[in-house]
Design an enzyme around this catalytic site. Structure first.
Site, short mmCIF file in Angstrom:
data_model
loop_
_atom_site.label_atom_id
_atom_site.label_comp_id
_atom_site.label_asym_id
_atom_site.label_seq_id
_atom_site.Cartn_x
_atom_site.Cartn_y
_atom_site.Cartn_z
N ASP A 93 13.48 22.20 -32.29
CA ASP A 93 14.27 20.87 -32.78
C ASP A 93 15.03 20.01 -32.25
OD1 ASP A 93 16.79 22.82 -32.69
OD2 ASP A 93 16.73 22.87 -35.05
N ASP B 238 17.68 25.25 -30.19
CA ASP B 238 16.77 25.62 -29.45
C ASP B 238 16.91 25.18 -28.29
OD1 ASP B 238 15.14 27.21 -31.93
OD2 ASP B 238 14.43 24.93 -32.12
N ASP C 134 9.55 27.67 -33.02
CA ASP C 134 9.92 28.07 -34.04
C ASP C 134 9.75 27.86 -34.93
OD1 ASP C 134 12.88 28.21 -34.89
OD2 ASP C 134 13.25 26.33 -35.06
N CYS D 9 0.92 -0.81 0.26
CA CYS D 9 -0.36 -0.12 -0.13
C CYS D 9 1.14 1.05 0.62
CB CYS D 9 -1.48 -0.15 1.29
SG CYS D 9 -0.38 0.14 2.52
N CYS E 264 2.93 1.34 2.52
CA CYS E 264 4.70 0.37 2.96
C CYS E 264 5.22 1.25 1.83
CB CYS E 264 4.33 -0.62 1.31
SG CYS E 264 3.48 -1.84 3.05
#
Length: 825
Positions: free
Chosen positions: A629, A633, A431, A3, A6
């Protein structure tokens, strides 16, 4: 781990170690990813910390990752199924005997609570013991965690079931004593107070819930498992002019791999011999096969179509595109979204709080004068109904399914935080070159001013041969068409955002925009009107000049991608502000912006200024996505809230981007945001359900509504409700598997015509194996201008034609291969 509590305990135990920088536990995959300083802490120290907190741990072998994921989910589901079925075998007679008399079911007299309470109680006791033994894991795990002061859901189940069983044993002892004393009143009183069926029912229903949960978990990891299975086990390499079959993991860089029709490509590489077409849909999502010739790159897990070829292995093992995609998906699945932090905090303290509530509830009902059995029943119900598991699973299941769906559609999301941030995006910065446009400009016109066309192109080629700009490729291609001679250039200079310059035969020349010429004192008055007119037509004029005069203007045109306009429109419908950011001149940029109806155009921006612009938007409290790209950039991608690298192809590990799009299509930006919104909506639904369930059910189980409405909850119904809550959370997350991305042009498999491309579907009868489908595929691909992919399961050939062939030609090709065409559409 069973759970959220844990997972919280394990994470806290490891995070406390000196030298551990970050620890993230994935409850769903039962995995933990740790970043640590090897000089301060070792893997052994980390494993020891996990064990001391009451759990087991071992390092995952990278080579066994595929089998680990499959075996882990499959073995857990199989074990729980067996555990549930055996429990059910004992529970049915127990439930029949304990409850049958109350609802009028026939019972033999020796098992009647009224006629023979001693046998009745002993029968229930002895048939409950096997159920407890079969489900002993809850007790060993739960009490172990309780002793180590890290109680979890197993602790709640173990305490609740134990109290019910112990009280039942206490009742049996009193019945035995009553039998010895001949006190039938005592015997009948305690025969009505046995809780064995509650104890067994709690364990059986919890096991059923865990089994259903484990089955659902198998489905959530399906995307990763499918990726892991894509790579072939063996491959054929060329060694000493012989074909040798080797295991895929034994292929080394530089090996020559032989591929025949229908083969799955085992590693990444470069074609060295032969040609073919390759189906790359498993990686890119694009259905049209891609032609491969000498020098072209081939990708691991893609499928060869109709030709044979050899290629040199360049990326093997963890370096292959497939391995990198799997790694990205797994990291994203294991990471935590900021929204999960609240659930993690609650999970960490949830179980101790529930234990306290159960104790307080029991004491209060005793003080109010109710029977011990009623008080005990409410306490057990509180313990059993509370569900930290639902809280712990609410976020990771949705993230795992969501990132898996993204990967299947060529959208690679690197982290859960990026997935969360994407749904809040209100500004997208695009861009222009290579993002909005195809990034492959061509020379559409040459305007002679003081020299002829061929001389202008010859000088431009001489300058551009030193450049790697897309415009350089376009000019050199034009030069090759005109067969011009190139002259060596000296003192070459690339002037960022303006153009280039260099000396040709001792004389300096310039090629670029108006700013470049004006900054070098060259008179541009006679060509400014032409320059402006061409720029307004969304074209890029490049002026060629010597130090004294303008020689001519080269008009370059970068075609807009067919889906860009639709993608921008869809972003705007999502109430997102779209900005185009470009280094192009104002007239060209505004012409493109006007055509695409973008909200704002920022032009004549130098590469180094893009980052400053994006940072400014972020500082103004916009949630910004930068789409580029991933190379030029990179600074702007890092500065944005979400950096999206488009058209990455095989370069899926771009460090600057948060989301990597394999395809070069702006519609996938829209799909990324839509997927993020769907995942976040799902997470919020899961968290609401988990919190609402616990907030409503714990008071109900504690008897808050008993005094008002005489409404109480038995431990059996509490166990059923708790099991159902976890299953509901996982099942809700699985709905994300039905997320449908907006189809890109290359994914439309209908009978539409796109330019000169026609797509058709041929339904074929008679194919029964992969050899049959291979023969049909080969027959169709042998027709000039046809690219075909056959789906054996659907008995369908998906055909792409470069020209409008008649259906009769396609039909006869299939029939000559020995099969029957049912229909063509």
């Amino acid at each position: 781990m069973s759970c959220g509590a844990c997972a919280a305990h394990v994470q806290n135990a490891v995070s406390k170690l000196s030298g551990v920088e970050k620890a993230e536990v994935n409850l769903l995959a039962n995995k933990m990813e740790v970043s640590f300083n090897e000089n301060e802490v070792s893997v052994g120290d980390i494993i020891t910390a996990v064990r001391k907190s009451g759990y087991g741990a071992s390092l995952i072998d990278e080579n066994e990752k595929s089998s680990y994921l499959e075996k882990k989910t499959s073995s857990e589901a199989d074990r729980l199924k067996k555990q549930f079925l055996i429990s059910l075998i004992f529970l049915i007679p127990l439930f029949y005997v304990s409850m049958g008399g109350m609802i009028g079911l026939p019972l033999p007299s020796f098992l009647s609570a009224h006629k023979n309470p001693l046998v009745f109680s002993l029968f229930e006791l002895f048939i409950t013991i096997p159920v407890i033994i079969i489900n002993r894991r809850y007790f060993t795990s739960g009490f172990k965690k309780l002793i180590k002061r890290s109680p979890n859901m197993d602790s709640l189940i173990a305490i609740g079931s134990s109290f019910a069983f112990i009280y039942g044993v206490f009742a049996v002892i009193n019945i035995v004593l009553g039998f010895i004393k001949g006190d039938h009143a005592i015997m009948h009183k305690y025969a009505m107070d046995l809780y064995f069926e509650s104890s067994a029912m709690i364990l059986t229903l919890v096991t059923l819930g865990k089994y259903l949960e484990a089955r659902s978990k198998k489905n959530t990891t399906g995307a990763i498992e499918k990726l892991l299975k894509l790579s072939p086990k063996t491959a054929v390499i060329v060694k000493d002019s012989k074909y040798v079959t080797v295991k895929t993991e034994n292929i080394a860089k530089g090996d020559i791999v032989f591929i025949k029709p229908g083969d799955v490509i085992p590693v990444d590489g470069i074609v060295t011999k032969g040609y073919s077409s390759v189906d790359e849909s498993v990686i890119t999502g694009e259905s049209i096969p891609v032609a491969k010739n000498i020098g072209d790159k081939v990708i691991c897990a893609t499928v060869n179509q109709n030709g044979s070829f050899e290629f040199e292995a360049t990326q093997v093992g963890k370096e292959t595109t497939l391995s990198q995609i799997i790694s990205l998906v797994e990291k994203a699945s294991s990471s935590k979204a900021p929204i999960a932090k609240l659930a993690d905090k609650v999970s960490g303290i949830f179980v101790p709080i529930v234990l306290s509530i159960a104790l307080v509830v029991t004491v209060i009902w005793l003080l109010l004068g109710h029977s011990f059995s009623f008080a005990l029943s409410t306490g057990i119900s509180v313990l059993v109904i509370s569900c930290p598991c639902a809280l712990g699973l609410a976020t990771p299941v949705a993230v795992m399914v969501g990132t898996g769906q993204g990967a299947a559609n060529g959208i690679l999301i690197k982290s859960a935080s990026a997935l969360e941030a994407a749904h809040k995006i209100d500004t997208v910065v695009l861009d222009k070159t290579g993002t909005i446009t195809k990034g492959k400009p061509s020379v559409s016109e040459v305007i002679a001013v003081n020299a002829d066309e061929k001389y202008i192109i010859s000088l431009a080629c001489s300058l551009e041969q030193n450049s790697k700009h897309p415009f350089a490729e376009a000019i050199i291609k034009k030069g090759d068409e005109l067969k011009v001679e190139k002259t060596q250039t000296t003192e070459f200079e690339n002037i960022s955002g303006l153009g280039i310059s260099g000396k040709i035969s001792g004389e300096k020349h310039f090629l670029g925009n108006l700013k470049l010429l004006k900054s070098n004192g060259i008179d541009t008055s006679n060509i400014e009107s032409i320059y402006s007119d061409k720029a307004k037509g969304a074209k890029t004029p490049l002026i060629l000049a010597s130090e004294t005069k303008i020689l001519g203007i080269i008009i370059a045109e970068d075609e807009i991608k067919p889906t860009s306009e639709r993608a921008i429109s869809l972003l705007q419908k999502l109430k997102i502000n779209v900005i185009m950011l470009t280094g192009d001149n104002k007239a060209t940029a505004e012409a493109v912006g006007k055509k695409l109806k973008v909200d704002r155009v920022i032009c004549e921006v130098l590469p180094q200024d893009k980052e400053a612009f994006v940072s400014g938007l972020v500082k103004d409290k916009n949630c910004v996505a930068m789409v580029g790209d991933g190379i030029n950039d990179a600074p702007a991608l890092v500065s944005a809230d979400v950096g999206i690298a488009i058209g990455a192809g095989t370069d899926v590990a771009l460090d600057a981007a948060d989301i990597v799009l394999v395809k070069n299509d702006l519609l996938d930006v829209v799909n990324s945001i839509r997927l993020s919104k769907a995942v976040m909506r799902n997470i919020k639904q899961n968290l609401f359900w988990a919190f609402f369930y616990n907030a409503l059910c714990i008071p109900l189980a504690g008897g808050v509504f008993y005094t008002l409405f005489n409404l109480a909850l038995s431990p059996m119904f509490a166990a059923a409700a708790m099991s159902l809550s976890s299953v509901c959370v996982v099942s809700n997350a699985l709905r994300l598997r039905y997320f449908k991305p907006i189809a890109t042009d290359n994914n439309k498999q209908n009978d539409t015509k796109e330019g000169s491309i026609m797509k058709k579907e041929i339904i074929i009868e008679g194919m029964s194996c992969s050899h049959c489908s291979g023969r049909v595929e080969t027959a169709l691909n042998a027709i000039e201008g046809v690219s075909a992919k056959v789906d054996l399961e659907k008995k369908t050939a998906f055909v792409t034609l470069n020209n409008d062939l008649s259906d009769d030609i396609l039909k006869s090709a299939v029939e000559e291969a020995g099969y029957t065409v049912v229909s063509i559409k």
